[in-house]
Design a protein around this motif. Structure first.
Motif, mmCIF file in Angstrom:
data_model
loop_
_atom_site.group_PDB
_atom_site.id
_atom_site.type_symbol
_atom_site.label_atom_id
_atom_site.label_comp_id
_atom_site.label_asym_id
_atom_site.label_seq_id
_atom_site.Cartn_x
_atom_site.Cartn_y
_atom_site.Cartn_z
ATOM 1 N N GLY A 55 0.817 -1.207 0.000
ATOM 2 C CA GLY A 55 0.000 0.000 0.000
ATOM 3 C C GLY A 55 0.847 1.251 0.000
ATOM 4 N N TYR B 252 -4.366 4.866 1.409
ATOM 5 C CA TYR B 252 -4.899 4.093 2.532
ATOM 6 C C TYR B 252 -6.199 4.659 3.100
ATOM 7 C CZ TYR B 252 -2.671 7.712 5.438
ATOM 8 O OH TYR B 252 -2.282 8.898 6.006
ATOM 9 N N THR C 161 1.203 0.715 4.088
ATOM 10 C CA THR C 161 -0.216 0.796 4.445
ATOM 11 C C THR C 161 -1.034 -0.345 3.856
ATOM 12 O OG1 THR C 161 -0.759 2.222 2.574
ATOM 13 C CG2 THR C 161 -0.063 3.308 4.605
#
Length: 354
Positions: A100, A104, A131
């Motif tokens: 990520g 997020y 994330t």
């Protein structure tokens, strides 16, 4: 990607026969605006350990980069990455890494959530990178496990998932079926940890040499302490001001500059800090700089003068005087009592393949 020419003997041969199946197999799921450093650091740790000849062949470790529909994904810095494939059946993988980044706060595509639940149902271990842990938590796959998140998103993670046991006191946390990583360069340490576990310490050290690293940091090493615990603080102005201070520890802004950034008067900012934290903005800033200095003393081998400059002090004498006032001892004594650990080589975990 250009096809290597036959007259290029050093070109990677990804289809070369392997004496055995790779001992470590990781599937990467790229989310929109993923962090390039974390993704590339982890995958390069695998690449440099996988082939004794340094030719990037997937011999001892393998990796497959995936996205929904196999569509290109743009990293947070704007670099576009084209995955190898759509989301594949998780069975061939030892781990599925969810990468990520800046996205997020947004909802995760339903196809990703369904895929992660299928991965967990088939008992394939999940890796939350940067994330990516948000996506795993949204899929309901964290439960009571401890998870590691980057200090910069800790407050948001706790707000979204109050029942989760989120922490910033590690670079990564291994809970057996779920390993979560703070991201950034900590993803390299996680990659070396996994290589050591599945392929042996020699392979991990091979990657360390190629990456010109000095050592392998253990997962239990805490993240650098230059952030504030704002649990219970609801004043948005105070939160915005503290985040501004955190980003400028080496060049501390004046109270007036902080107030202008937040959009209030210096007097209003003083009152807000007193109400929320019981101290003034300048005292909060000084304490944060000293906390960071103590962390550097305990976890690095930088000189006290270097640490003083890193924490925004004019010289070592000023830093030492304020340090003793805050902690009741001089920096040199604090370092002797704790010992710097970050630069000390740590053993690579070598366990039989799981």
């Amino acid at each position: 990607m250009p096809t290597p020419r036959p007259d290029m003997p050093d070109a990677p041969d990804r289809h070369a026969p392997s004496p055995a199946d790779p001992r470590l197999r990781i599937g990467f799921v790229l989310l929109d605006q993923f962090t390039l450093t974390a993704f590339s650091g982890l995958i390069d740790a695998l690449r440099l350990a996988a082939d004794p000849g340094g030719r990037s062949r997937q011999i001892d470790a393998s990796w497959t980069v995936m996205s929904v529909g196999g569509q290109p994904r743009r990293s947070s810095c704007g670099v576009l990455v084209t995955p190898n494939s759509d989301l594949l059946a998780p069975a061939p993988f030892d781990y599925v890494a969810v990468c990520g980044g800046n996205d997020y706060r947004n909802e995760v595509p339903g196809a990703v959530t369904a895929y992660l639940r299928a991965v967990a149902a088939q008992r394939v271990r999940l890796l939350g990178i940067c994330t990516g842990t948000f996506a795993i938590a949204r899929a309901g796959l964290v439960g009571t496990r401890r998870v590691c998140v980057h200090w910069n998103v800790l407050d948001t993670f706790r707000e979204r998932f109050p029942a989760a046991n989120a922490s910033v006191d590690h670079l990564f946390i291994d809970e057996g079926d779920l390993i979560t990583c703070a991201g950034s360069t900590a993803a390299i340490d996680l990659g070396l940890y996994l290589v050591g576990r599945h392929c042996g310490g020699q392979k991990a050290r091979q990657a360390v040499r190629h990456m010109m690293l000095q050592d392998i940091r253990p997962g239990a090493l805490p993240q650098a302490h230059f952030y504030a615990n704002l649990d219970g603080v609801t004043d948005a102005r105070v939160r915005q001001a503290t985040h501004f201070i955190e980003q400028r520890l080496d060049s501390p802004p004046s109270v007036e500059a902080i107030a202008r950034y937040v959009g209030v008067s210096a007097r209003q900012l003083e009152r807000s800090f007193q109400a929320a934290l019981g101290i003034s903005p300048s005292a909060f800033q000084r304490r944060l700089r000293l906390d960071y200095g103590r962390w550097l003393l305990e976890h690095t081998r930088r000189t006290i003068t270097e640490i003083a400059f890193d924490c925004g002090f004019a010289d070592a004498a000023h830093f030492s005087r304020d340090f003793k006032t805050q902690f009741g001892e001089m920096p040199s004594r604090a370092r002797k009592g704790k010992g710097a650990t970050e630069s000390s080589p740590s053993p690579v975990e070598e366990t039989p393949p799981l």
